[in-house]
Scaffold this active site. Sequence first.
Site, short mmCIF file in Angstrom:
data_model
loop_
_atom_site.label_atom_id
_atom_site.label_comp_id
_atom_site.label_asym_id
_atom_site.label_seq_id
_atom_site.Cartn_x
_atom_site.Cartn_y
_atom_site.Cartn_z
N ASP A 112 0.84 -1.21 0.00
CA ASP A 112 0.00 0.00 0.00
C ASP A 112 0.87 1.26 0.00
O ASP A 112 0.65 2.18 -0.78
CB ASP A 112 -0.89 0.05 1.25
N GLU A 127 -5.34 7.13 0.60
CA GLU A 127 -5.75 6.43 1.81
C GLU A 127 -4.69 6.41 2.91
O GLU A 127 -5.00 6.54 4.08
CB GLU A 127 -6.16 4.99 1.46
N ASP A 167 -6.59 4.90 -4.13
CA ASP A 167 -6.53 3.76 -3.20
C ASP A 167 -5.42 2.86 -3.74
O ASP A 167 -5.59 2.18 -4.75
CB ASP A 167 -7.88 3.01 -3.15
N ILE A 217 -3.94 0.07 -2.71
CA ILE A 217 -4.41 -1.33 -2.82
C ILE A 217 -5.80 -1.37 -2.20
O ILE A 217 -5.96 -1.36 -0.98
CB ILE A 217 -3.48 -2.32 -2.09
N ASP A 218 -6.80 -1.40 -3.08
CA ASP A 218 -8.17 -1.53 -2.60
C ASP A 218 -8.43 -3.03 -2.45
O ASP A 218 -8.05 -3.82 -3.32
CB ASP A 218 -9.12 -0.92 -3.63
N THR A 272 -7.43 -4.73 0.48
CA THR A 272 -6.19 -5.25 1.10
C THR A 272 -6.42 -6.66 1.65
O THR A 272 -5.54 -7.51 1.58
CB THR A 272 -5.73 -4.33 2.25
N HIS A 274 -18.51 -5.44 5.21
CA HIS A 274 -18.51 -4.30 4.28
C HIS A 274 -19.84 -4.15 3.54
O HIS A 274 -20.14 -3.10 2.99
CB HIS A 274 -17.39 -4.46 3.23
N SER A 308 -12.67 -5.60 -3.50
CA SER A 308 -12.18 -4.42 -4.21
C SER A 308 -13.07 -3.92 -5.34
O SER A 308 -14.13 -4.48 -5.61
CB SER A 308 -10.77 -4.67 -4.76
N LYS A 340 -15.09 -5.46 -8.68
CA LYS A 340 -16.52 -5.66 -8.94
C LYS A 340 -17.01 -4.66 -9.99
O LYS A 340 -17.74 -5.02 -10.91
CB LYS A 340 -17.33 -5.49 -7.64
N ARG A 342 -23.85 -3.09 -2.89
CA ARG A 342 -23.09 -2.80 -1.67
C ARG A 342 -24.07 -2.22 -0.66
O ARG A 342 -24.51 -1.07 -0.80
CB ARG A 342 -21.97 -1.80 -2.00
N ASP A 373 -12.59 4.52 -2.69
CA ASP A 373 -13.13 3.18 -2.93
C ASP A 373 -14.12 3.16 -4.10
O ASP A 373 -14.58 2.07 -4.49
CB ASP A 373 -13.86 2.64 -1.68
#
Length: 415
Positions: free
Chosen positions: A107, A130, A195, A197-198, A200, A302, A326, A329, A343, A356
């Site tokens: 990250d 982030e 981001d 690394i979305d 993680t 989430h 992440s 999608k 979501r 995100d």
Amino acid sequence: MQPGTSRSKSSIVVLFVSLVILAFSFLTPSTFLPRLRLFTSHFAPTTIRPLTTTTTNTTATMAAYSQELNIALLAVQRASILTKSVFHSHAKGTLSKNDASPVTIGDFGAQALIIAALQHAFPNDEIVAEEEAKDLRENESLRNLVWDLVQNARLSDAAAEETLGGPMKSAEQMLDIIDKGDSKGGASGRIWAIDPIDGTKGFLRGGQYAVCLGLMVDGDVKVGVLGLPNLPESDSEPLVESMGAEQTDAAGKGVLISAVQGQGAVSRALGKGALAEGHSIHMKPLEKVSEATFCESVEAGHSSQGDAADIARKLGITKPSVRMDSQAKYGSIARGAGDLYLRLPVKKDYQEKIWDHAAGDLIVREAGGEVTDTEGKRLDFSHGRTLKENKGVIAAPKSVHAEVIEAVKSVLGGK
Ligand code: AMP
Ligand code: MG
């Protein structure tokens, strides 16, 4: 027949057809034009050539945001080289942030590389990212690990690497660069959302993750790029949860998906040097919502998987959900590998982070989709670092989005 008579007859026919088209576009302006674009796109696949990697002064004759797109694509591609190198080594160097989410050396390294590239090309732009460098300032061995990764992540094409400003000078400079991502965001000016690394948790699990970059101008997303190292390059491979698990660093792995407002969405192989050629992508035409494949988070914390199952049942969807971490999608439905992304809020007071969603929101909309929150409101990126005016995300093809929102409201409204 007189040649003049036949010419005037054909002029009348042309005039009549034009009037019919014009009448249609006025009657349903919001759906007719995108549908026409989607329809014609199936007959004329476009190949999008990458720009040359040298910066020129001819922006007036180039498409809007072409320089921003070029830098963003190369920056994400370079950062993905770094994340892949961490992914394929086993010691990922995790530690915990205050909110207990795992952070890896990947990250920090990816964020440093992307911000360095943006600062070189657009020194006056603000950045919302982030991570912050505090942990690295306090932990020398961690700092050295990240610095080592950053020095080794180079694009193999010298001109491309030069476009991004070349290597950083020192570990100290790297820390300062990481901390440049502290903009408060907001409704005015040019602001990038990163981001590094979305997903993680997916990255640590060996699943999907994304390197994400979006440019907002006055709160509106203009450019979005997703580096998806664990998705197949091919847009047509069916969406299955295991697709990240056996990824290698070989050719044919990884995809770079991007969009510019008003210019459509594009997919290309995630490479290691100059940009590969891209091609237009579109959401899959979906006749009946009951035939949809829907994606949701792997992490039950989430997105409410129970609510998603209820909504799917209401819509007559029988296929099981595809769970992936992440913004993979958003990328997957934009290229027609899936259809819906749900979501659904788990905690009432959670505010989604702009990094995100910025890139994915634009990419899906440019691919012919609609992205809103659970109440049907467009995502609003003008309120700082979070989407505080929105709850959850519903992304779907335009043709079925209203129907999905109706089902979402009836399930969530009953709670
Ligand atoms: P995903 O991989 O789609 O599950 O999303 C990963 C993102 O979820 C992370 O980058 C976090 O910023 C975000 N996240 C963390 N906690 C929550 C929560 N309670 N609700 C929704 N998203 C969250
Ligand atoms: Mg994230």
